[in-house]
Design a protein around this motif. Structure first.
Motif, PDB file in Angstrom:
ATOM      1  N   ARG A   7       5.070   8.858  -5.222  1.00  0.00           N
ATOM      2  CA  ARG A   7       4.366   9.231  -6.455  1.00  0.00           C
ATOM      3  C   ARG A   7       5.159  10.305  -7.203  1.00  0.00           C
ATOM      4  O   ARG A   7       5.822  11.153  -6.600  1.00  0.00           O
ATOM      5  N   ASP A  51       4.621   6.069 -10.258  1.00  0.00           N
ATOM      6  CA  ASP A  51       5.546   6.065  -9.127  1.00  0.00           C
ATOM      7  C   ASP A  51       6.968   6.340  -9.623  1.00  0.00           C
ATOM      8  O   ASP A  51       7.307   6.028 -10.758  1.00  0.00           O
ATOM      9  N   LYS A  83      -3.306   5.634   2.814  1.00  0.00           N
ATOM     10  CA  LYS A  83      -2.147   6.329   2.260  1.00  0.00           C
ATOM     11  C   LYS A  83      -2.150   7.789   2.698  1.00  0.00           C
ATOM     12  O   LYS A  83      -3.201   8.436   2.725  1.00  0.00           O
ATOM     13  N   ASP A 126       7.651  -7.319   1.068  1.00  0.00           N
ATOM     14  CA  ASP A 126       7.187  -5.953   0.799  1.00  0.00           C
ATOM     15  C   ASP A 126       6.719  -5.973  -0.648  1.00  0.00           C
ATOM     16  O   ASP A 126       7.534  -6.079  -1.565  1.00  0.00           O
ATOM     17  N   THR A 127       5.404  -5.935  -0.837  1.00  0.00           N
ATOM     18  CA  THR A 127       4.846  -6.171  -2.168  1.00  0.00           C
ATOM     19  C   THR A 127       4.440  -4.861  -2.827  1.00  0.00           C
ATOM     20  O   THR A 127       3.585  -4.149  -2.322  1.00  0.00           O
ATOM     21  N   TRP A 128       5.049  -4.553  -3.963  1.00  0.00           N
ATOM     22  CA  TRP A 128       4.660  -3.340  -4.698  1.00  0.00           C
ATOM     23  C   TRP A 128       3.710  -3.713  -5.836  1.00  0.00           C
ATOM     24  O   TRP A 128       4.029  -4.604  -6.636  1.00  0.00           O
ATOM     25  N   TRP A 129       2.593  -3.050  -5.874  1.00  0.00           N
ATOM     26  CA  TRP A 129       1.660  -3.214  -6.989  1.00  0.00           C
ATOM     27  C   TRP A 129       0.588  -2.143  -6.895  1.00  0.00           C
ATOM     28  O   TRP A 129       0.675  -1.261  -6.041  1.00  0.00           O
ATOM     29  N   GLN A 130      -0.400  -2.189  -7.782  1.00  0.00           N
ATOM     30  CA  GLN A 130      -1.414  -1.143  -7.866  1.00  0.00           C
ATOM     31  C   GLN A 130      -2.766  -1.750  -8.247  1.00  0.00           C
ATOM     32  O   GLN A 130      -2.807  -2.852  -8.804  1.00  0.00           O
ATOM     33  N   THR A 131      -3.827  -0.984  -8.010  1.00  0.00           N
ATOM     34  CA  THR A 131      -5.146  -1.399  -8.493  1.00  0.00           C
ATOM     35  C   THR A 131      -5.048  -1.765  -9.977  1.00  0.00           C
ATOM     36  O   THR A 131      -5.604  -2.772 -10.432  1.00  0.00           O
ATOM     37  N   GLY A 171       0.790  -1.235   0.000  1.00  0.00           N
ATOM     38  CA  GLY A 171       0.000   0.000   0.000  1.00  0.00           C
ATOM     39  C   GLY A 171       0.808   1.264   0.000  1.00  0.00           C
ATOM     40  O   GLY A 171       0.393   2.279  -0.553  1.00  0.00           O
ATOM     41  N   GLU A 172       1.965   1.209   0.619  1.00  0.00           N
ATOM     42  CA  GLU A 172       2.853   2.367   0.687  1.00  0.00           C
ATOM     43  C   GLU A 172       4.248   1.802   0.878  1.00  0.00           C
ATOM     44  O   GLU A 172       4.404   0.639   1.240  1.00  0.00           O
ATOM     45  N   GLY A 173       5.222   2.674   0.727  1.00  0.00           N
ATOM     46  CA  GLY A 173       6.561   2.247   1.097  1.00  0.00           C
ATOM     47  C   GLY A 173       6.600   2.035   2.600  1.00  0.00           C
ATOM     48  O   GLY A 173       5.883   2.707   3.340  1.00  0.00           O
TER      49      GLY A 173
HETATM   50  C1  WTA Z   1       1.830   2.612  -3.482  1.00  0.00           C
HETATM   51  C2  WTA Z   1      -2.452  -1.047  -3.675  1.00  0.00           C
HETATM   52  C3  WTA Z   1       5.812   1.417  -2.006  1.00  0.00           C
HETATM   53  C4  WTA Z   1       2.399   3.040  -4.824  1.00  0.00           C
HETATM   54  C5  WTA Z   1      -2.043  -2.490  -3.983  1.00  0.00           C
HETATM   55  C6  WTA Z   1       1.368   2.506  -5.806  1.00  0.00           C
HETATM   56  C7  WTA Z   1       3.624   1.096  -2.629  1.00  0.00           C
HETATM   57  C8  WTA Z   1       0.097   2.734  -5.055  1.00  0.00           C
HETATM   58  C9  WTA Z   1       3.702  -0.277  -2.282  1.00  0.00           C
HETATM   59  C10 WTA Z   1      -1.018   1.816  -5.503  1.00  0.00           C
HETATM   60  C11 WTA Z   1       4.950  -0.754  -1.768  1.00  0.00           C
HETATM   61  C12 WTA Z   1       1.710   0.137  -3.039  1.00  0.00           C
HETATM   62  N1  WTA Z   1       5.967   0.126  -1.650  1.00  0.00           N
HETATM   63  N2  WTA Z   1       4.673   1.921  -2.494  1.00  0.00           N
HETATM   64  N3  WTA Z   1       5.107  -2.022  -1.382  1.00  0.00           N
HETATM   65  N4  WTA Z   1       2.494  -0.836  -2.540  1.00  0.00           N
HETATM   66  N5  WTA Z   1       2.370   1.309  -3.079  1.00  0.00           N
HETATM   67  O1  WTA Z   1      -3.919   1.253  -6.229  1.00  0.00           O
HETATM   68  O2  WTA Z   1       2.461   4.437  -4.862  1.00  0.00           O
HETATM   69  O3  WTA Z   1      -4.305   1.301  -3.707  1.00  0.00           O
HETATM   70  O4  WTA Z   1       1.379   3.186  -7.045  1.00  0.00           O
HETATM   71  O5  WTA Z   1      -2.949  -0.475  -4.817  1.00  0.00           O
HETATM   72  O6  WTA Z   1       0.430   2.499  -3.681  1.00  0.00           O
HETATM   73  O7  WTA Z   1      -2.109   1.883  -4.626  1.00  0.00           O
HETATM   74  P1  WTA Z   1      -3.417   1.022  -4.859  1.00  0.00           P
END
Ligand code: WTA
Length: 652
Positions: free
Chosen positions: A523, A508, A616, A419-424, A395-397
């Motif tokens: 962002r 990002d 966030k 620590d999982t990075w992804w987006q909607t 969700g965030e860093g």
């Molecule tokens: C941020 C949530 C850093 C990022 C699944 C992304 C993160 C946005 C991370 C998407 C992470 C999500 N580290 N930043 N592990 N995970 N973000 O659409 O800016 O609610 O573009 O999806 O959250 O948020 P969304």
């Protein structure tokens, strides 16, 4: 630190700690070495089509086989063309007749403490019956169903029933206002509304049906509304429009074959906040999404049949869609689902649930972790958390100091952290450690998953050198990617595909270090430009959070005549009172941690930071406040309005 050029972003963060999974974890892991993960990555890179083709054939049920794996007409992807499958079938029916049939699918706990469990067989029956209810109400494949419900099993049942009959769901988080519901219903052309009388949150009864009543006055396409009885509060039912869930279910048959759906039939719309007020409906479809969330769930969480998986998100967010419902159920997992707040009745509620249900995998958000830290270790120490074997964040860093706390206090230095990075928009996890294979560095989401090809570019679209920050893009279509913005192809093209030709723009910033580890820098719009040096918000914030008295921090740039921008930070503190002395100490602390350039010009203490409803930090609002704007921008996604008022009062 390097001199900025070409729109790159400087990194000032120094994080050298590295953590490897224990021998015990590795010995039981599915992907158990760097070589094994590299092999998968290489296979996927060499031939992504063959890579996904093999999984799609093995892992999904096909009523009709597909003819073609991918058709890519930028920016529109189609995966598994011509095939027919059904997501609800893959999530439930696929487990019937196997040893998973009587396995617990949902382990649910309500906020007041009530509990329910549903096995896969029981879930199947409920989903089939509700699917028949949908049909009885006139829902046909392609119709949009709007869902505004608390975190009860029926929310997952409703989503799966929509998938079963081929309806498209639009889940709206049950904290949004009636205006927000109406806007989304109008944009989606929703035909049916599902809701509950109320839901529990921090001991209060949220009047969901009342909110829906107001929304339906402005939702011209919605014809009917089904109401689940949850809290028992009084609601008004409109004759001919509103029906009780339990009454409709009484007569519904448990026999309802899954509708064979085209691979590219829309599965759901999920609205996310855009930069304008107009809701942005992210569209996901059937087969590619299903495959992507199933495989990423198995890889990242190293799922085994005896695991108890708990993702603390709400089904109203993508995390809930992908890693409470569709990913885990496709993989036959046991999922904990919790209705309420983490601090009700006490701040140890989550740890009580972990202990009670012997949770093995725990997946939460950095905002929650920072709250746990602020609430104090004694809430954690009261509970036996030895069942845990893997932890995750999304969700965030995550600030490195919060990561270390999570590692020590919750994981007892035993559990790897993903620590999982992804987006909607990406549908599923894109970058994350594979916990048995990849060593972690606090604050880094480590490496792309197999088949994910990230690139980092500068303003000109040129690749940046390693360790330089730039815009994070993705280079090749992947099965879980969004298929567009609902009803607005132009906006989809403009927002994600116009700035950097040929690549998906994530929005990002990131850098990739010399070991190939990725660090998300926040962002693109949040970059702070001090005297020509472009700094990332997370780095300044993480330096602050490493101070023992700082619980949370948000950094933003405000206009400055000399430097272009000055750094203003908003800080919540723990254990001490705000003082000028502390202010001076924090400035010195940042200076020492990352250098004079990043020393904050203004420090404001506050009780809480403005956050979106998914947790966030809303830096845009803080920017408006720091600039002294009378009226701040769009606040529809703000979680707690009183925070803004307090921030105003706190102004010096
Ligand atoms: C941020 C949530 C850093 C990022 C699944 C992304 C993160 C946005 C991370 C998407 C992470 C999500 N580290 N930043 N592990 N995970 N973000 O659409 O800016 O609610 O573009 O999806 O959250 O948020 P969304």
């Amino acid at each position: 630190m390097s001199q900025s050029s070409g729109g790159q972003i400087d990194t000032v963060m120094q994080e050298d700690r590295i953590f490897s999974p224990s021998e015990k974890f590795v010995s039981q892991a599915q992907i158990a070495s760097l070589e094994a993960s590299q092999q998968m990555w290489d296979d996927a890179h060499r031939d992504p089509i063959a890579f996904w083709d093999q999984f799609a054939k093995e892992e999904l049920h096909w009523f009709e086989p597909y003819r073609q794996v991918l058709e890519w007409q930028e920016p529109f992807a189609k995966w598994f063309l011509g095939g027919k499958t059904n997501v609800a079938y893959n999530c439930i029916d696929a487990h019937l007749g196997t040893e998973r049939e009587d396995k617990t699918a949902i382990l649910w706990e309500g906020e007041p403490g009530d509990q329910r469990t549903l096995t896969y067989r029981e879930l199947h029956e409920e989903v089939c019956r509700f699917a028949n209810v949908l049909k009885h109400l006139g829902i046909v494949p392609g119709d949009v169903v709007s869902i505004y419900m608390p975190m009860v099993p029926e929310l997952a049942i409703a989503m799966l029933a929509c998938a079963r009959v081929g309806a498209v769901h639009s889940v709206i988080f049950a904290g949004f206002s009636s205006e927000a519901i109406a806007d989304r219903n109008q944009d989606a052309g929703a035909k049916l509304q599902l809701t509950a009388d109320g839901g529990w949150r921090r001991g209060k009864n949220l009047p969901l049906k009342d909110t829906v009543d107001a929304a339906l006055e402005k939702s011209s396409t919605v014809e009917k509304c089904v109401v689940l009885r949850r809290t028992g509060i009084q609601v008004s039912m409109q004759e001919g429009r509103d029906f009780w869930w339990h009454e409709l279910m009484e007569n519904a048959s448990p026999d309802c074959p899954a509708e064979p759906m085209d691979s590219e039939a829309p599965l759901f719309i999920l609205y996310t906040s855009g930069s304008t007020g107009k809701p942005k409906g992210i569209k996901h479809t059937t087969a590619g999404y299903n495959l992507y969330v199933k495989k990423t769930f198995e890889w990242v969480f190293d799922h085994r049949d005896d695991d108890v998986f708990w993702c603390t998100a709400d089904c109203g967010w993508i995390t809930g869609h992908s890693y409470i419902v569709y990913g885990p159920f496709s993989a036959g997992a046991t999922c904990v689902m919790y209705e309420g707040a983490p601090n009700h009745p006490h701040e140890d509620r989550f740890w009580e649930i972990v202990e009670k249900h012997r949770v093995t995998i725990f997946y939460t958000a950095p905002t929650a972790i920072r709250a746990f830290i602020k609430w104090g270790d004694h809430h954690v120490e009261k509970h036996d958390l030895t069942s845990l074997r893997l932890l995750g964040t999304v969700g965030e860093g995550i600030n490195p100091e919060a990561w270390i706390w999570y590692h020590k206090m919750i994981g007892a230095e035993r559990c790897p952290i993903v620590d999982t990075w992804w987006q909607t928009e990406t549908g599923g996890i894109m970058m994350s450690p594979l916990p048995g294979a990849i060593s972690t560095k606090p604050g880094s989401c480590t490496k792309p998953l197999p088949g994910v090809m990230p690139v980092i570019v500068d303003e000109q679209g040129d690749l940046v050198a390693s360790n330089n920050g730039g815009m994070l893009c993705i280079d090749h279509p992947w099965p879980g990617m969004l298929r567009g913005i609902w009803g607005d192809d132009e906006r989809y093209r403009e927002q994600y595909w116009s700035k950097v030709p040929g690549k998906y723009l994530t929005g990002d910033n990131a850098r990739c270090d010399n070991d190939g580890y990725y660090w998300i820098m926040g962002r693109i719009d949040d970059v702070i430009n001090v005297s020509g040096h472009r700094l990332s918000t997370i780095e300044v914030e993480s330096a602050l959070v490493s101070h023992p008295h700082v619980a949370e921090a948000a950094a933003i740039g405000r206009p400055d005549e000399i430097k272009g921008q000055a750094i203003a930070v908003f800080v919540t503190i723990k254990d001490v009172e705000a003082s000028d002395e502390l202010r001076g100490e924090l400035k010195q602390h940042v200076r020492k941690e990352i250098g004079a350039l990043a020393q904050p010009d203004d420090i404001r203490f506050t009780n809480a930071l403005p956050k979106t409803r998914s947790g966030k930090i809303m830096r845009r609002l803080l920017r408006d406040i720091a600039e002294g704007k009378e009226k701040v921008g769009d606040t529809t996604t703000l979680e707690d309005y009183s925070v803004l008022a307090n921030l105003r009062e706190d102004e010096e």
